[in-house]
Enzyme design. Structure first.
Site, PDB file in Angstrom:
ATOM      1  N   HIS A 273      -4.777   1.590   7.424  1.00  0.00           N
ATOM      2  CA  HIS A 273      -3.405   2.120   7.535  1.00  0.00           C
ATOM      3  C   HIS A 273      -3.200   3.263   6.533  1.00  0.00           C
ATOM      4  CE1 HIS A 273       1.165   1.307   7.775  1.00  0.00           C
ATOM      5  NE2 HIS A 273       1.038   2.144   6.764  1.00  0.00           N
ATOM      6  N   GLU A 274      -3.697   3.066   5.304  1.00  0.00           N
ATOM      7  CA  GLU A 274      -3.478   4.085   4.262  1.00  0.00           C
ATOM      8  C   GLU A 274      -4.335   5.328   4.488  1.00  0.00           C
ATOM      9  OE1 GLU A 274      -0.908   3.765   2.509  1.00  0.00           O
ATOM     10  OE2 GLU A 274      -0.606   1.659   2.985  1.00  0.00           O
TER      11      GLU A 274
ATOM     12  N   CYS B  62       5.663  -0.090   7.211  1.00  0.00           N
ATOM     13  CA  CYS B  62       5.339   1.079   6.399  1.00  0.00           C
ATOM     14  C   CYS B  62       6.545   1.428   5.541  1.00  0.00           C
ATOM     15  CB  CYS B  62       4.997   2.252   7.317  1.00  0.00           C
ATOM     16  SG  CYS B  62       4.523   3.736   6.424  1.00  0.00           S
ATOM     17  N   LEU B  63       6.302   1.711   4.272  1.00  0.00           N
ATOM     18  CA  LEU B  63       7.419   2.042   3.376  1.00  0.00           C
ATOM     19  C   LEU B  63       8.133   3.321   3.807  1.00  0.00           C
ATOM     20  CD1 LEU B  63       5.898   1.127  -0.111  1.00  0.00           C
ATOM     21  CD2 LEU B  63       7.528  -0.180   1.260  1.00  0.00           C
TER      22      LEU B  63
ATOM     23  N   GLY C 191       0.840  -1.193   0.000  1.00  0.00           N
ATOM     24  CA  GLY C 191       0.000   0.000   0.000  1.00  0.00           C
ATOM     25  C   GLY C 191       0.874   1.241   0.000  1.00  0.00           C
TER      26      GLY C 191
ATOM     27  N   HIS D  34      -2.727   7.544   6.805  1.00  0.00           N
ATOM     28  CA  HIS D  34      -1.685   8.391   6.191  1.00  0.00           C
ATOM     29  C   HIS D  34      -2.276   9.714   5.698  1.00  0.00           C
ATOM     30  CE1 HIS D  34       2.116   6.281   6.122  1.00  0.00           C
ATOM     31  NE2 HIS D  34       1.591   5.176   5.631  1.00  0.00           N
TER      32      HIS D  34
ATOM     33  N   GLN E  75       3.270   9.849   0.868  1.00  0.00           N
ATOM     34  CA  GLN E  75       4.542   9.127   1.011  1.00  0.00           C
ATOM     35  C   GLN E  75       5.488   9.376  -0.162  1.00  0.00           C
ATOM     36  OE1 GLN E  75       2.396   5.248   2.118  1.00  0.00           O
ATOM     37  NE2 GLN E  75       4.341   5.114   3.202  1.00  0.00           N
TER      38      GLN E  75
HETATM   39 NI    NI Z   1       2.418   3.256   5.615  1.00  0.00          NI
END
Ligand code: NI
Length: 172
Positions: free
Chosen positions: A138-139, A96-97, A46, A142, A51
């Site tokens: 989660h997204e 998380c990236l 995701g 963000h 991000q």
């Molecule tokens: Ni994330």
């Protein structure tokens, strides 16, 4: 195929409440295509636009881990809104990236409903379960400047952030 740089400092961009997308046009679709390439390349399941430094309410997802090319199931969410969550909770180990190398168990509602605009700008509603439910929550976090580490205890977060700083100093 364009791989965008991923924001990996917990800075203002990741703490911004992102702006709704007014029109789903070719520029938005190009951004989503690039976000998807970036997510697969990372690899991750995701990615939210903030991000990659763009503070708009856009998310791409593909919860099929390690999929072959023909099994990929990319999903695009513009202006996603969680309209219902189950009382039942579920725990997943999240990462998380933007905080690579850190994984923590997070408890969230096991199921949720989300409304959004799709790739073509059409309004959609989806009932999400299992990993997809966790992933979309989660997204959407963000988009509101919230990170998964905000859902764990202060003590665990402190330890995780120390570890992340150490990892960053070694590898980045
Ligand atoms: Ni994330």
């Amino acid at each position: 195929m364009t791989i965008l740089p991923i924001v990996k400092h917990i800075n203002d961009v990741l703490r911004t409440i992102c702006a709704p997308v007014a029109t789903v046009d070719d520029a938005v679709r190009k951004l989503m295509d690039d976000m998807l390439d970036t997510m697969y390349d990372a690899p991750g399941i995701g990615l939210a636009a903030c991000q990659v430094g763009i503070t708009q309410r856009i998310v791409v997802l593909d919860c099929i881990r390690d999929a072959e090319e023909d099994e990929k199931q990319p999903m695009f969410f513009i202006n996603p809104e969680i309209t219902w969550v189950s009382e039942e909770q579920a725990e997943y180990e999240e990462g998380c990236l933007s905080i690579p190398g850190i994984y923590e168990n997070v408890t969230r509602p096991a199921e949720c409903k989300v409304t959004f605009l799709d790739y073509n700008g059409q309004a959609q509603e989806m009932h999400c379960t299992e990993l997809l439910a966790t992933c979309i929550q989660h997204e959407v976090d963000h988009l509101n400047g919230v990170l998964f580490i905000d859902h764990i205890s202060r003590l665990k977060r402190g330890i995780a952030m120390k570890k992340y700083k150490k990892l960053k100093s070694e590898t980045m």
